[in-house]
Scaffold this motif. Sequence first.
Motif, PDB file in Angstrom:
ATOM      1  N   LEU A  43       0.839  -1.204   0.000  1.00 43.45           N
ATOM      2  CA  LEU A  43       0.000   0.000   0.000  1.00 43.45           C
ATOM      3  C   LEU A  43       0.870   1.248   0.000  1.00 43.45           C
ATOM      4  O   LEU A  43       1.662   1.458   0.917  1.00 43.45           O
ATOM      5  CB  LEU A  43      -0.910  -0.019   1.235  1.00 43.45           C
ATOM      6  CG  LEU A  43      -1.972   1.080   1.364  1.00 43.45           C
ATOM      7  CD1 LEU A  43      -2.876   1.122   0.141  1.00 43.45           C
ATOM      8  CD2 LEU A  43      -2.796   0.861   2.632  1.00 43.45           C
ATOM      9  N   ASN A  44       0.748   2.052  -1.039  1.00 43.44           N
ATOM     10  CA  ASN A  44       1.518   3.291  -1.137  1.00 43.44           C
ATOM     11  C   ASN A  44       0.702   4.348  -1.865  1.00 43.44           C
ATOM     12  O   ASN A  44      -0.215   4.033  -2.629  1.00 43.44           O
ATOM     13  CB  ASN A  44       2.859   3.053  -1.843  1.00 43.44           C
ATOM     14  CG  ASN A  44       2.683   2.421  -3.204  1.00 43.44           C
ATOM     15  OD1 ASN A  44       2.355   3.087  -4.177  1.00 43.44           O
ATOM     16  ND2 ASN A  44       2.876   1.101  -3.273  1.00 43.44           N
ATOM     17  N   VAL A  45       1.016   5.595  -1.613  1.00 41.49           N
ATOM     18  CA  VAL A  45       0.251   6.700  -2.191  1.00 41.49           C
ATOM     19  C   VAL A  45       0.322   6.688  -3.713  1.00 41.49           C
ATOM     20  O   VAL A  45      -0.693   6.890  -4.397  1.00 41.49           O
ATOM     21  CB  VAL A  45       0.766   8.052  -1.647  1.00 41.49           C
ATOM     22  CG1 VAL A  45       0.081   9.215  -2.363  1.00 41.49           C
ATOM     23  CG2 VAL A  45       0.528   8.149  -0.143  1.00 41.49           C
ATOM     24  N   ALA A  57      -5.312  -1.890  -0.602  1.00 42.87           N
ATOM     25  CA  ALA A  57      -5.832  -1.745   0.759  1.00 42.87           C
ATOM     26  C   ALA A  57      -6.044  -3.092   1.425  1.00 42.87           C
ATOM     27  O   ALA A  57      -6.072  -3.193   2.662  1.00 42.87           O
ATOM     28  CB  ALA A  57      -7.142  -0.959   0.744  1.00 42.87           C
ATOM     29  N   VAL A  58      -6.180  -4.156   0.616  1.00 47.74           N
ATOM     30  CA  VAL A  58      -6.339  -5.516   1.146  1.00 47.74           C
ATOM     31  C   VAL A  58      -5.053  -6.310   0.991  1.00 47.74           C
ATOM     32  O   VAL A  58      -4.585  -6.959   1.935  1.00 47.74           O
ATOM     33  CB  VAL A  58      -7.497  -6.257   0.434  1.00 47.74           C
ATOM     34  CG1 VAL A  58      -7.575  -7.710   0.912  1.00 47.74           C
ATOM     35  CG2 VAL A  58      -8.819  -5.550   0.676  1.00 47.74           C
ATOM     36  N   THR A  59      -4.438  -6.250  -0.193  1.00 46.67           N
ATOM     37  CA  THR A  59      -3.285  -7.110  -0.471  1.00 46.67           C
ATOM     38  C   THR A  59      -2.057  -6.759   0.372  1.00 46.67           C
ATOM     39  O   THR A  59      -1.214  -7.626   0.616  1.00 46.67           O
ATOM     40  CB  THR A  59      -2.904  -7.047  -1.956  1.00 46.67           C
ATOM     41  OG1 THR A  59      -2.638  -5.668  -2.335  1.00 46.67           O
ATOM     42  CG2 THR A  59      -4.027  -7.574  -2.832  1.00 46.67           C
ATOM     43  N   ILE A 134       3.489  -2.567   4.288  1.00 42.17           N
ATOM     44  CA  ILE A 134       3.294  -4.004   4.114  1.00 42.17           C
ATOM     45  C   ILE A 134       3.074  -4.671   5.472  1.00 42.17           C
ATOM     46  O   ILE A 134       3.473  -4.144   6.509  1.00 42.17           O
ATOM     47  CB  ILE A 134       4.501  -4.668   3.411  1.00 42.17           C
ATOM     48  CG1 ILE A 134       5.788  -4.475   4.232  1.00 42.17           C
ATOM     49  CG2 ILE A 134       4.674  -4.150   2.001  1.00 42.17           C
ATOM     50  CD1 ILE A 134       6.979  -5.257   3.688  1.00 42.17           C
ATOM     51  N   GLY A 135       2.422  -5.825   5.438  1.00 45.82           N
ATOM     52  CA  GLY A 135       2.268  -6.626   6.643  1.00 45.82           C
ATOM     53  C   GLY A 135       0.899  -6.516   7.282  1.00 45.82           C
ATOM     54  O   GLY A 135       0.157  -5.560   7.054  1.00 45.82           O
TER      55      GLY A 135
END
Length: 219
Positions: A43-45, A57-59, A134-135
């Motif tokens: 997840l990154n901008v 948002a899920v992965t 991540i995580g």
Amino acid sequence: MMNFLRKTFRYKFFNASLGIIAVNVVAYFLISTFHINTALLSLNVAGFVYGKMFWQAVTYMFVHGGMTHLFFNMLGLVFFGLSVEKAIGSKEFLLMYFTIGILSGLFSIAVYYFSGLSVLSMGYVPRIYYVSLIGASGAIYGILFAFAVIFPKTSIYVWGIIPVPAPILILAYAIIEFLSQFSRSSNVAHMTHLAGFGFAWLYFAVRMGVNPIKIWLNR
């Protein structure tokens, strides 16, 4: 509206925690084996906001930075997730886990986005827009919070030898994460951990009509 939010599931237990662990382990080895570009899944901008990669948002919860990162997150699910799942049922557990995990990630990305706006206005894209989250830590911290609410009289043995009441451990973790967020720079997403606690509190308040603070004070 509130009745809809508090609509309960029929209790059923089917080891969703172990299923989440299995998916995380398989994802880790698939990513490692086939050298999958984690920038697409974390997840990154840059990806989520500008690339419209909303699946991030899920992965991001299934991407880990190494075996140690994966091991300790999954250990948290074994120790706390199974107990929480058995107490509230697998469907409620899944809703709680993914709600807290997704909201924690979105909160962090929102902070990254708005903290880089001043730089963006100067004509170049800030580095923070490429910071990848991540995580499963945000969701795991939420489950730890839930454990302390559901089992407030239970003691957790720190390092296997020091018994600490679950609510006290939550308070200690919150203080440590807060101080770590503002006192030093690291690759650990302390802000996401704190968000996990915060959204877990909101989950109990909104979804279950429970005030965790009152439960802890009444113990």
